[in-house]
Design a protein around this motif. Structure first.
Motif, PDB file in Angstrom:
ATOM      1  N   ILE A 150      -7.134  -2.418  -1.415  1.00  0.00           N
ATOM      2  CA  ILE A 150      -7.965  -1.268  -1.765  1.00  0.00           C
ATOM      3  C   ILE A 150      -7.295  -0.437  -2.856  1.00  0.00           C
ATOM      4  CG2 ILE A 150      -8.991   0.866  -0.890  1.00  0.00           C
ATOM      5  CD1 ILE A 150      -9.265  -0.526   1.829  1.00  0.00           C
ATOM      6  N   THR A 151      -5.981  -0.240  -2.740  1.00  0.00           N
ATOM      7  CA  THR A 151      -5.278   0.531  -3.775  1.00  0.00           C
ATOM      8  C   THR A 151      -5.291  -0.209  -5.114  1.00  0.00           C
ATOM      9  OG1 THR A 151      -3.134  -0.417  -3.152  1.00  0.00           O
ATOM     10  CG2 THR A 151      -3.784   1.624  -2.062  1.00  0.00           C
ATOM     11  N   THR A 152      -5.247  -1.555  -5.061  1.00  0.00           N
ATOM     12  CA  THR A 152      -5.337  -2.353  -6.290  1.00  0.00           C
ATOM     13  C   THR A 152      -6.695  -2.159  -6.947  1.00  0.00           C
ATOM     14  OG1 THR A 152      -3.794  -4.033  -5.445  1.00  0.00           O
ATOM     15  CG2 THR A 152      -5.277  -4.694  -7.230  1.00  0.00           C
ATOM     16  N   ALA A 153      -7.756  -2.146  -6.146  1.00  0.00           N
ATOM     17  CA  ALA A 153      -9.104  -1.925  -6.680  1.00  0.00           C
ATOM     18  C   ALA A 153      -9.226  -0.543  -7.308  1.00  0.00           C
ATOM     19  CB  ALA A 153     -10.137  -2.092  -5.563  1.00  0.00           C
ATOM     20  N   ILE A 154      -8.628   0.452  -6.674  1.00  0.00           N
ATOM     21  CA  ILE A 154      -8.678   1.817  -7.223  1.00  0.00           C
ATOM     22  C   ILE A 154      -7.917   1.887  -8.544  1.00  0.00           C
ATOM     23  CG2 ILE A 154      -7.928   4.202  -6.826  1.00  0.00           C
ATOM     24  CD1 ILE A 154      -8.425   3.713  -3.837  1.00  0.00           C
ATOM     25  N   ALA A 155      -6.758   1.257  -8.601  1.00  0.00           N
ATOM     26  CA  ALA A 155      -5.970   1.254  -9.840  1.00  0.00           C
ATOM     27  C   ALA A 155      -6.721   0.559 -10.965  1.00  0.00           C
ATOM     28  CB  ALA A 155      -4.625   0.574  -9.594  1.00  0.00           C
ATOM     29  N   LEU A 164      -4.542  -5.316   3.431  1.00  0.00           N
ATOM     30  CA  LEU A 164      -5.890  -4.826   3.156  1.00  0.00           C
ATOM     31  C   LEU A 164      -5.836  -3.476   2.450  1.00  0.00           C
ATOM     32  CD1 LEU A 164      -8.980  -4.821   3.484  1.00  0.00           C
ATOM     33  CD2 LEU A 164      -8.653  -3.984   5.827  1.00  0.00           C
ATOM     34  N   ALA A 165      -4.975  -2.590   2.926  1.00  0.00           N
ATOM     35  CA  ALA A 165      -4.807  -1.291   2.276  1.00  0.00           C
ATOM     36  C   ALA A 165      -4.309  -1.455   0.846  1.00  0.00           C
ATOM     37  CB  ALA A 165      -3.844  -0.420   3.083  1.00  0.00           C
ATOM     38  N   GLN A 166      -3.405  -2.394   0.626  1.00  0.00           N
ATOM     39  CA  GLN A 166      -2.910  -2.653  -0.733  1.00  0.00           C
ATOM     40  C   GLN A 166      -4.013  -3.211  -1.634  1.00  0.00           C
ATOM     41  OE1 GLN A 166       0.513  -5.186   0.237  1.00  0.00           O
ATOM     42  NE2 GLN A 166       1.857  -3.572  -0.529  1.00  0.00           N
ATOM     43  N   PRO A 207      -0.684   7.585   0.761  1.00  0.00           N
ATOM     44  CA  PRO A 207      -2.112   7.257   0.808  1.00  0.00           C
ATOM     45  C   PRO A 207      -2.387   5.825   1.281  1.00  0.00           C
ATOM     46  CG  PRO A 207      -1.592   8.426  -1.217  1.00  0.00           C
ATOM     47  CD  PRO A 207      -0.290   8.092  -0.568  1.00  0.00           C
ATOM     48  N   THR A 208      -1.510   4.893   0.899  1.00  0.00           N
ATOM     49  CA  THR A 208      -1.688   3.508   1.350  1.00  0.00           C
ATOM     50  C   THR A 208      -1.551   3.422   2.866  1.00  0.00           C
ATOM     51  OG1 THR A 208      -0.782   2.657  -0.737  1.00  0.00           O
ATOM     52  CG2 THR A 208      -0.846   1.144   1.137  1.00  0.00           C
ATOM     53  N   PHE A 209      -0.600   4.152   3.415  1.00  0.00           N
ATOM     54  CA  PHE A 209      -0.437   4.171   4.867  1.00  0.00           C
ATOM     55  C   PHE A 209      -1.654   4.804   5.540  1.00  0.00           C
ATOM     56  CE2 PHE A 209       1.159   6.106   8.841  1.00  0.00           C
ATOM     57  CZ  PHE A 209       1.670   4.965   9.458  1.00  0.00           C
ATOM     58  N   GLY A 210      -2.225   5.829   4.918  1.00  0.00           N
ATOM     59  CA  GLY A 210      -3.432   6.446   5.457  1.00  0.00           C
ATOM     60  C   GLY A 210      -4.597   5.465   5.492  1.00  0.00           C
TER      61      GLY A 210
END
Length: 522
Positions: free
Chosen positions: A136-141, A132-134, A154-157
């Protein structure tokens, strides 16, 4: 018929198994099926494992790598459903193992199965929330055109933040969780159906031919043997479907008519997820123009790149946000399951500080303390996320743990426990032994498969450490057993005395009699 009658009957059956009723039975058949289906969220599950699947066969890996395992998973689910119908308790597999094993070895069987099951479900929560965190990071990228690429920290956060939110949700009442499961399942089915339509429509003339979609094979694993490389594609659906057999056991004590509802929910959810997942993979296969391009994507998850290629940034972000919501709901369902596994094991005094973790909150009538212990353990295992290969290895070890916890009671069911087993309302009859044999063979094959690296010549940066993790946990479990637990752990413990049990059973029959009289009067 009033709700009190089936609840009293369920409580009487639970008392016969040695446990007093502590939960409110807020799950119906529809709610239970929705709950089981929630953990197998197709759109988000396929999105998080697509990279492994297409690397192990390209289009063939996507379609046939999903379809072939489904009948075998249904076979495992059917045998587990029979056990759940006979012994509807949250203790699940380790209770089955204790009751079906020879008396001398019952505590050890229960200890091994319980440890494997608990570890598997906690680490599965870790994997779901880290994916799920990944996402979100994909959406941000994608939203920043690659200018913002969040690293491991940040992904761990984000992962920790998702765990905390899930801990809050899982602390709610049973009735609230049941309603949330139903809404979640409807949303997930709708999102998956929408994606199945969107993928080929938005691809337009760039869709690959039917021949390519169903028969194009590409081996990007590093294994020279193409047949073996294709088998590695099975790991995707295994991660998706492995937890289904335990989910229904986990909330058996929160379900009305559990002995009938649990097996039905198991089989219905696996069948629905299997069919819907295959259709979704077919739609995805038609949309994949280049497997190498997806595998070389800068996005953490290749599915995000596929949406970006065929829909553009705005379209991709829209459907990706839906996928994130689905994955979030999936994590909530797994959080409930993991907490119930912790609670059940603590109820039998198998965990340090068991008196805290088996405590039921007076207001919600749910094991809130167990929820936060499960969340804390998942956060600890999340440290593996600082290495992508370590997290992938942990995901393999998760499935190994879960399938081990299924294999032992199934094996006991068809061997030493065959004469001890008392069927419930759902029974396989004469099919129990052949289906159990198939299930054991499939589980052994999957465990072997998940222990292999993704390439033929692995090195430290791409090795599959699932064997190391599994062996490490096993050595720890057996060490604790040899030096300590064998002196105090005796397997499932009754927390209800004979008088309470007799009173509960008498009450159930009394209500059945009163109901019969009322029916005759009408």
């Amino acid at each position: 018929m009033s709700d009190e009658l089936p609840n009293a009957t369920d409580d009487a059956r639970l008392a016969e198994l040695g446990y007093k009723t502590q939960f409110k039975r807020g799950f119906t058949l529809i709610d239970a099926t929705a709950f089981s289906f929630s953990i197998m969220a197709v759109i988000s599950g396929v999105s998080s494992t697509m990279g492994l699947t297409i690397a192990s066969g390209g289009h063939v890996g996507l379609i046939w790598g999903w379809l072939i395992p489904v009948p075998f998973v249904i076979c495992v689910a059917a045998v587990m459903a029979e056990l759940a119908s006979s012994m509807p308790t949250s203790a699940g597999p380790y209770y089955y193992a204790a009751k079906l094993a020879p008396k001398r070895y019952a505590p050890l069987a229960s200890w091994v199965v319980g440890g494997a099951n608990l570890t598997g479900h906690v680490t599965l929560l870790t994997y779901i929330d880290f994916a799920l965190a990944q996402m979100i990071t994909t959406a941000i990228a994608a939203g920043t055109d690659g200018r913002v690429a969040l690293g491991h920290g940040p992904t761990f956060g984000l992962f920790l933040a998702m765990l905390v939110l899930h801990g809050c949700i899982c602390s709610a009442t049973t009735r609230a969780l049941a309603r949330l499961s139903l809404v979640s399942a409807i949303f997930k089915v709708g999102a998956t159906v929408a994606a199945i339509i969107i993928l080929p429509v938005c691809t337009g003339e760039n869709r690959v031919s039917t021949r390519v979609a169903f028969t194009s094979y590409e081996n990007s694993t590093g294994w020279s043997n193409s047949g073996w490389a294709f088998l590695l594609a099975f790991t995707g659906p295994m991660w998706q479907l492995a937890a289904c057999n335990r989910l229904r056991c986990a909330i058996s004590e929160e379900t009305a008519r559990a002995a009938k509802v649990a097996p039905m929910a198991m089989l219905m959810s696996v069948a629905c997820a299997g069919c819907l997942g295959w259709i979704f993979n077919i739609a995805t296969s038609f949309a994949v123009a280049s497997v190498p391009d997806l595998l070389s994507s800068p996005f953490p998850l290749p599915m995000g790149q596929l949406y970006f290629d065929i829909m553009g940034k705005r379209g991709m972000l829209a459907i990706w946000c839906v996928t994130i919501v689905v994955q979030f709901m999936r994590g909530a369902a797994q959080g409930v399951t993991a907490s119930r596994v912790v609670f059940a094991f603590a109820r039998d005094n198998a965990l340090p500080g068991a008196h805290r973790w088996k405590k039921i909150n007076h207001y919600t009538r749910t094991p809130v303390n167990a929820v936060w212990l499960a969340v804390s353990l998942a956060a600890f295992f999340g440290l593996l996320g600082f290495s992508s290969i370590a997290m992938t290895s942990a995901a393999c070890a998760t499935v190994i743990g879960l399938y081990t916890s299924y294999a032992i009671p199934i094996l006991l069911r068809i061997t030493t426990g065959r004469n001890k087993f008392v069927p419930g309302p759902f029974s396989l009859g004469r099919w129990s032994t052949p289906m159990g044999t198939i299930a054991i063979a499939w589980i052994a094959f999957v465990i072997l498969l998940l222990c292999f690296p993704r390439t033929q010549s692995p090195h430290t940066s791409n090795m599959n450490y699932a064997v190391v993790l599994t062996m490490g946990i096993s050595i720890l479990a057996y060490g604790v057993w040899a030096f300590s637990a064998r002196n105090w752990f005796t397997g499932p413990l009754q927390n209800i005395d004979d008088n309470d049990s007799n009173n509960t059973i008498t009450q159930a029959f009394g209500e059945m009699s009163e109901n019969a009289k009322s029916t005759q009067g009408l």
